[in-house]
Motif scaffolding. Structure first.
Motif, PDB file in Angstrom:
ATOM      1  N   LYS A 312      -0.625   1.103  -5.083  1.00  0.00           N
ATOM      2  CA  LYS A 312       0.571   1.607  -4.401  1.00  0.00           C
ATOM      3  C   LYS A 312       1.020   0.663  -3.289  1.00  0.00           C
ATOM      4  O   LYS A 312       2.206   0.349  -3.148  1.00  0.00           O
ATOM      5  N   TYR A 313       0.084   0.147  -2.526  1.00  0.00           N
ATOM      6  CA  TYR A 313       0.458  -0.704  -1.400  1.00  0.00           C
ATOM      7  C   TYR A 313       0.792  -2.126  -1.833  1.00  0.00           C
ATOM      8  O   TYR A 313       1.477  -2.844  -1.103  1.00  0.00           O
ATOM      9  N   LEU A 314       0.376  -2.555  -3.017  1.00  0.00           N
ATOM     10  CA  LEU A 314       0.835  -3.835  -3.550  1.00  0.00           C
ATOM     11  C   LEU A 314       2.321  -3.797  -3.850  1.00  0.00           C
ATOM     12  O   LEU A 314       3.055  -4.784  -3.628  1.00  0.00           O
ATOM     13  N   ALA A 315       2.777  -2.641  -4.358  1.00  0.00           N
ATOM     14  CA  ALA A 315       4.219  -2.494  -4.608  1.00  0.00           C
ATOM     15  C   ALA A 315       5.009  -2.484  -3.309  1.00  0.00           C
ATOM     16  O   ALA A 315       6.092  -3.069  -3.210  1.00  0.00           O
ATOM     17  N   LYS A 316       4.478  -1.837  -2.262  1.00  0.00           N
ATOM     18  CA  LYS A 316       5.176  -1.818  -0.981  1.00  0.00           C
ATOM     19  C   LYS A 316       5.222  -3.199  -0.340  1.00  0.00           C
ATOM     20  O   LYS A 316       6.228  -3.592   0.254  1.00  0.00           O
ATOM     21  N   LEU A 317       4.120  -3.957  -0.488  1.00  0.00           N
ATOM     22  CA  LEU A 317       4.103  -5.305   0.086  1.00  0.00           C
ATOM     23  C   LEU A 317       5.071  -6.239  -0.637  1.00  0.00           C
ATOM     24  O   LEU A 317       5.613  -7.180  -0.046  1.00  0.00           O
ATOM     25  N   SER A 318       5.293  -6.011  -1.939  1.00  0.00           N
ATOM     26  CA  SER A 318       6.227  -6.868  -2.679  1.00  0.00           C
ATOM     27  C   SER A 318       7.661  -6.689  -2.205  1.00  0.00           C
ATOM     28  O   SER A 318       8.477  -7.621  -2.297  1.00  0.00           O
ATOM     29  N   GLU A 319       7.976  -5.488  -1.716  1.00  0.00           N
ATOM     30  CA  GLU A 319       9.334  -5.264  -1.221  1.00  0.00           C
ATOM     31  C   GLU A 319       9.600  -6.056   0.055  1.00  0.00           C
ATOM     32  O   GLU A 319      10.728  -6.470   0.326  1.00  0.00           O
ATOM     33  N   ARG A 320       8.561  -6.272   0.836  1.00  0.00           N
ATOM     34  CA  ARG A 320       8.729  -6.995   2.097  1.00  0.00           C
ATOM     35  C   ARG A 320       8.589  -8.504   1.924  1.00  0.00           C
ATOM     36  O   ARG A 320       8.984  -9.258   2.806  1.00  0.00           O
ATOM     37  N   SER A 321       8.025  -8.984   0.795  1.00  0.00           N
ATOM     38  CA  SER A 321       7.800 -10.413   0.618  1.00  0.00           C
ATOM     39  C   SER A 321       9.055 -11.062   0.048  1.00  0.00           C
ATOM     40  O   SER A 321       9.595 -10.603  -0.975  1.00  0.00           O
ATOM     41  N   PRO A 322       9.545 -12.169   0.670  1.00  0.00           N
ATOM     42  CA  PRO A 322      10.753 -12.833   0.149  1.00  0.00           C
ATOM     43  C   PRO A 322      10.445 -13.797  -0.991  1.00  0.00           C
ATOM     44  O   PRO A 322      11.366 -14.311  -1.635  1.00  0.00           O
ATOM     45  N   PHE A 323       9.144 -14.062  -1.303  1.00  0.00           N
ATOM     46  CA  PHE A 323       8.793 -15.067  -2.311  1.00  0.00           C
ATOM     47  C   PHE A 323       8.500 -14.450  -3.675  1.00  0.00           C
ATOM     48  O   PHE A 323       8.245 -15.156  -4.626  1.00  0.00           O
ATOM     49  N   GLN A 324       8.449 -13.142  -3.791  1.00  0.00           N
ATOM     50  CA  GLN A 324       8.132 -12.506  -5.061  1.00  0.00           C
ATOM     51  C   GLN A 324       9.239 -11.535  -5.456  1.00  0.00           C
ATOM     52  O   GLN A 324      10.058 -11.115  -4.624  1.00  0.00           O
ATOM     53  N   HIS A 325       9.234 -11.241  -6.767  1.00  0.00           N
ATOM     54  CA  HIS A 325      10.174 -10.240  -7.266  1.00  0.00           C
ATOM     55  C   HIS A 325       9.778  -8.882  -6.709  1.00  0.00           C
ATOM     56  O   HIS A 325       8.615  -8.484  -6.753  1.00  0.00           O
ATOM     57  N   SER A 326      10.724  -8.172  -6.181  1.00  0.00           N
ATOM     58  CA  SER A 326      10.451  -6.851  -5.612  1.00  0.00           C
ATOM     59  C   SER A 326      10.338  -5.818  -6.727  1.00  0.00           C
ATOM     60  O   SER A 326      10.933  -5.958  -7.796  1.00  0.00           O
ATOM     61  N   GLU A 327       9.528  -4.794  -6.458  1.00  0.00           N
ATOM     62  CA  GLU A 327       9.311  -3.708  -7.432  1.00  0.00           C
ATOM     63  C   GLU A 327       9.413  -2.388  -6.693  1.00  0.00           C
ATOM     64  O   GLU A 327       8.848  -2.220  -5.597  1.00  0.00           O
ATOM     65  N   ARG A 328      10.105  -1.493  -7.294  1.00  0.00           N
ATOM     66  CA  ARG A 328      10.313  -0.204  -6.650  1.00  0.00           C
ATOM     67  C   ARG A 328       9.019   0.588  -6.629  1.00  0.00           C
ATOM     68  O   ARG A 328       8.304   0.672  -7.623  1.00  0.00           O
TER      69      ARG A 328
END
Length: 915
Positions: A312-328
């Protein structure tokens, strides 16, 4: 002379029997309790001597408790024959009477000394006298022979004694008793211990040369309302018999009525049945969760919860990272569903585009796959290693669906009728009262009829176990014998060793005791016991027996004292055998081995006795030439040859009982590493194997990356795409590649097959490891010296002497401690304690818990050559025979066994499960 003998250790009392108004009362002279050896000298010159001797005989004082010396002087002619006439009319003279007469000869003050006894005045037998020697004041006593009283009186000269035995059959006459009791095997109405004690009675009968007229009874005991005693005990109590051809339960209430002369038969009753799937179970308790301990299950659940949080928190961290594709970010239950899918090895319904999330899912799949294999292997090993468990106690037998039957004997019928023993009432209500069909085994039956039902299963028989074992050995197969189970019987609370009894104060008690004692010392009793006491057949269902040539494996044979071996040699000599095989025969001091060696021609054979002083390493043996055999003249034995005398230098031992066991003891911990076989989650493969597998995976990953150089259509894939494919292949989940390149597909299939084989090998390794023997730790002194263990010795003189006598590396920096301190160090781990085991086990049982006891290991100590401790006396000591007899009697009645159980402690039983 008697006045001069009145010293501090000897008390003399003179009684006047001539005064008629003050005639002595023999009951006041000979009190029932004597505190010293009592000897009475009666002068027959006194007028009241004959009357006093009659009173003594009437009150039965002429037994072994009082020694008598009757002094007869030749003062008158009538007095010379008065003694003989008086003794002829005395009925109290017995076989055990200590009666000596001193009859004055024609020479003044010189007396002939005679031993007086009777073989049975109650049987109307004569009185016998045997000349022992002569006695006078000047020269003292001079014995004419060295025969003891036992040797003089042992021949009964075909005297017919009265016997009684128990045969639970109708119309049995006294003439049929010998034939029925001497029949081999089981006989209807006769139990095993009756035949055993009859065999002992036959030894007495043949040695003392008497005959017996039997009186058969139907039972052992009973009583009418009037108090009249029935059965064998009633006959013995009323002195209507001389010997009893049966064993008796010697309870405290029977000791005033009976004299016991021998104890050897252990009366062992029990329940016996064949284990079947409907009454046996493969495991105990909750076997579904048994492979893992509670801590492992808790850790597993916590790991799953942590996986949900990580995804769950890997998905939240992806939203904040500008270098990876974001995932809802999805709902929490969606991630729980993903974790449960991984546990079920079904993959995830929503494949994330985030590389860290996909790697986490793959790792979770691999971990659960390995966990499944470990769980399965543990369950399989547990099912294969554990035996089927049936009823193991009397309540479990009563509550089981087994149909109970009992052997048709008197003590079983009394058991259900009186119901005095524990569980007898419950067994009667649950097993005996329910009706039975005509096709079922009846409640009371015989062994021959019951064994086929036992073989069929579903039945249990309560009997004396030694009676049923021969029939089972004849009818059961090897696998069926392995399925037999026994439970202690109802008589375990009441009976120990049966007694061979005579009537109270029997005149033959002391004589028969000595004879049976000598029969036990020479092995006759042991042989009779082994004939009648049949042991349980050995389970050999999973064993294979191969025949071998005598010339190939002869040196590995062990010759104990239980068998007699005759070895024939025609082609080579005994010396050639030892030189060619480079190993001697494994003989012992009690080995009964006869080597028959062919001589210079075919008609001459030399007889050689083989034995060894010790057989620890089977290195040496000794020989003794005992004679030869010729075809024409037969057997010739060297004069004076005796096996006992030949080996007499090694027989001056009074008693062997306590085994001195000085060994190393330590607790098995993971810190032992190289000295032990540590079995963990990663133990099926060595470090080399794990490194090799990792190198292969890296090589496969490099090959996949290199394929992009030769195939342009693969260069568009991401750099970590093949890493995800490789993890998926390890997890046996396949890959997302849809390439048509043959080389790529071959590599991918090879990785899949390799991992499949790797998982199967991993599973098989765990099963094999769990089915093998448990970890034993260091087994030799070299392994112990190299193990990370600190050696501690018991603080006694034996171990301190080792520092001077032993030069091994173990003694370097040796430390000493007492038992409480050493046991505390053993509990901590990392220490090995050298001591006598029986002293350490008592302290270990007090300080260790069940799991820690299972981790204890022992190995041979520095005193490995010691065996049984000996109770010794100086060579040719005058007390040797006396002490031997006393200790032998103490061993018969159980005193030695009780002392061994008190001072010799066994290792505490492991009840925490195998490591």
């Amino acid at each position: 002379m008697l006045k001069a003998a009145n010293t501090r250790s000897v008390s003399i009392r003179f009684i006047d029997i001539t005064a008629e108004n003050r005639y002595p009362n023999v009951t006041t002279i000979f009190t029932p309790r004597q505190f010293a050896k009592l000897c009475t000298v009666l002068d027959f010159a006194c007028p009241g001597a004959s009357k006093l001797l009659g009173d003594v005989s009437r009150h039965r004082y002429m037994n072994s408790t009082i020694s008598w010396l009757l002094l007869s002087r030749n003062t008158t002619r009538e007095l010379a024959t008065l003694l003989q006439r008086t003794l002829w009319n005395v009925s109290g003279i017995q076989m055990n009477s200590d009666l000596i007469t001193a009859v004055e000869t024609a020479e003044q003050e010189v007396f002939n000394v005679f031993d007086i006894y009777s073989k049975g005045r109650h049987l109307c037998k004569d009185i016998y006298q045997t000349l022992l020697g002569k006695w006078s004041n000047e020269s003292g006593i001079r014995l004419t022979s060295n025969d003891s009283t036992y040797q003089i009186r042992r021949n009964f000269n075909f005297l017919q004694l009265r016997g009684v035995t128990v045969i639970d059959r109708e119309n049995v006459t006294s003439d049929q008793v010998d034939r029925l009791l001497s029949e081999p095997g089981l006989t209807k109405g006769i139990v095993a211990f009756v035949k055993y004690h009859y065999a002992l009675l036959v030894v007495l009968r043949d040695f003392h040369n008497f005959t017996i007229k039997y009186r058969p009874t139907r039972g052992w005991a009973g009583r009418l309302r009037s108090g009249y005693r029935l059965g064998l005990l009633g006959v013995v109590q009323r002195h209507e018999t001389d010997v009893a051809a049966t064993g008796i339960i010697m309870r405290l209430s029977r000791q005033p009525e009976l004299d016991s002369i021998h104890y050897s038969w252990a009366f062992e009753t029990g329940f016996i049945y064949k284990i079947t799937p409907d009454i046996g179970s493969k495991s105990e308790g909750n076997g579904f969760v048994a492979p893992f301990s509670p801590s492992v299950w808790v850790t597993f659940l916590l790991s799953l919860a942590l996986s949900v949080v990580v995804l769950k928190y890997l998905a939240k961290l992806s939203e904040r990272s500008p270098f990876q594709h974001s995932e809802r970010t999805r709902a929490t239950m969606a991630y729980v569903l993903d974790v449960m899918s991984c546990v079920a090895q079904q993959g995830v319904p929503n494949v994330s585009r985030l590389v860290p999330a996909r790697v986490a899912v793959m790792v979770l799949l691999v971990a659960n796959l390995v966990l499944y294999n470990y769980y399965t292997s543990t369950v399989v090993s547990g099912l294969l290693s554990s035996k089927m468990i049936g009823p193991e106690s009397i309540p479990q037998v009563i509550d089981s669906p087994l149909k109970l039957s009992l052997t048709d004997t008197g003590y079983h019928r009394i058991l259900l009728r009186e119901q005095t023993l524990p569980y007898s009432t419950r067994m009667h209500d649950r097993k005996a009262l329910p009706p039975r069909s005509p096709d079922d085994l009846p409640l009371f039956t015989d062994v021959e009829h019951a064994v086929p039902y036992l073989r069929r299963g579903g039945h249990v028989l309560h009997c004396e176990l030694t009676e049923v074992y021969p029939t089972i050995a004849n009818q059961f197969t090897a696998n069926e014998i392995c399925e037999l189970r026994t439970v202690e019987g109802l008589y375990k609370y009441d009976i120990r060793v049966m007694a061979f009894v005579l009537p109270k104060h029997s005149m033959y008690s002391e004589l028969f005791k000595i004879t049976l004692m000598r029969a036990q010392e020479t092995g006759i009793v042991k042989r009779i016991y082994r004939i009648h006491k049949i042991a349980k057949p050995i389970c050999q269902g999973s064993a294979t027996v191969y025949s071998v040539e005598l010339t190939e494996d002869f040196s590995e044979a062990h010759f104990d004292g239980f068998r007699t071996w005759i070895l024939l040699a025609n082609e080579f000599t005994l010396q050639d055998l030892s030189l060619q095989k480079k190993a001697a025969l494994c003989l012992r001091l009690d080995s009964d081995v006869l080597w028959v060696q062919q001589g210079t021609n075919d008609s001459l054979y030399h007889l050689i006795d083989l034995y060894a002083i010790q057989n620890k390493h089977c290195e040496t043996f000794r020989t003794a030439h005992l004679g030869h055999w010729r075809r024409g003249s037969g057997l010739h034995i060297i004069d004076g040859f005796s096996k006992v005398k030949l080996r007499s230098n090694f027989h001056r031992i009074v008693l062997r009982g306590l085994r001195l066991v000085r060994r190393f003891i330590f607790r098995l911990t993971p810190e032992l590493n190289g000295a032990t076989q540590e079995f963990t989650y990663f133990s099926p493969f060595t470090k080399t194997t794990w490194y090799s597998a990792a190198a292969i995976f890296v090589l496969v990953l490099v090959v996949l990356q290199c394929l992009t150089i030769f195939h342009k259509e693969l260069s568009a894939c991401a750099a970590n795409h093949y890493l995800i494919d490789l993890i998926g292949l390890i997890a046996q989940q396949g890959t997302t590649q849809r390439s048509t390149t043959i080389s790529l597909r071959i590599v991918l299939f090879a990785v899949l097959v390799m991992n499949f084989l790797l998982y199967n090998y991993y599973t098989a390794s765990i099963v094999g490891e769990l089915l093998s023997s448990s970890n034993q730790g260091p087994m030799t002194l070299d392994q112990l010296a190299n193990a990370p263990l600190t050696i501690v010795f018991n603080n006694d003189s034996y171990n301190r002497a080792l520092t001077k006598l032993n030069t091994t590396t173990i003694m370097d920096g040796a430390s000493y401690a007492d038992f409480p301190t050493a046991v505390r160090l053993l509990k901590q781990g990392g220490f090995a304690f050298h001591c006598e085991m029986t002293e350490a086990f008592r302290e270990i049982g007090d300080q260790f818990d069940a799991k820690e006891i299972c981790e204890l290991r022992t190995m041979e100590g520095l005193y490995s050559e010691l065996r049984l401790m000996s109770f010794v006396l100086p060579k040719k000591s005058m007390y040797t025979e006396q002490f031997k007899l006393t200790l032998m009697r103490a061993k018969e009645v159980g005193i030695v066994r009780r002392l061994l159980a008190k001072y010799s402690n066994d290792i505490p039983t492991c009840q925490g499960g195998a490591l």
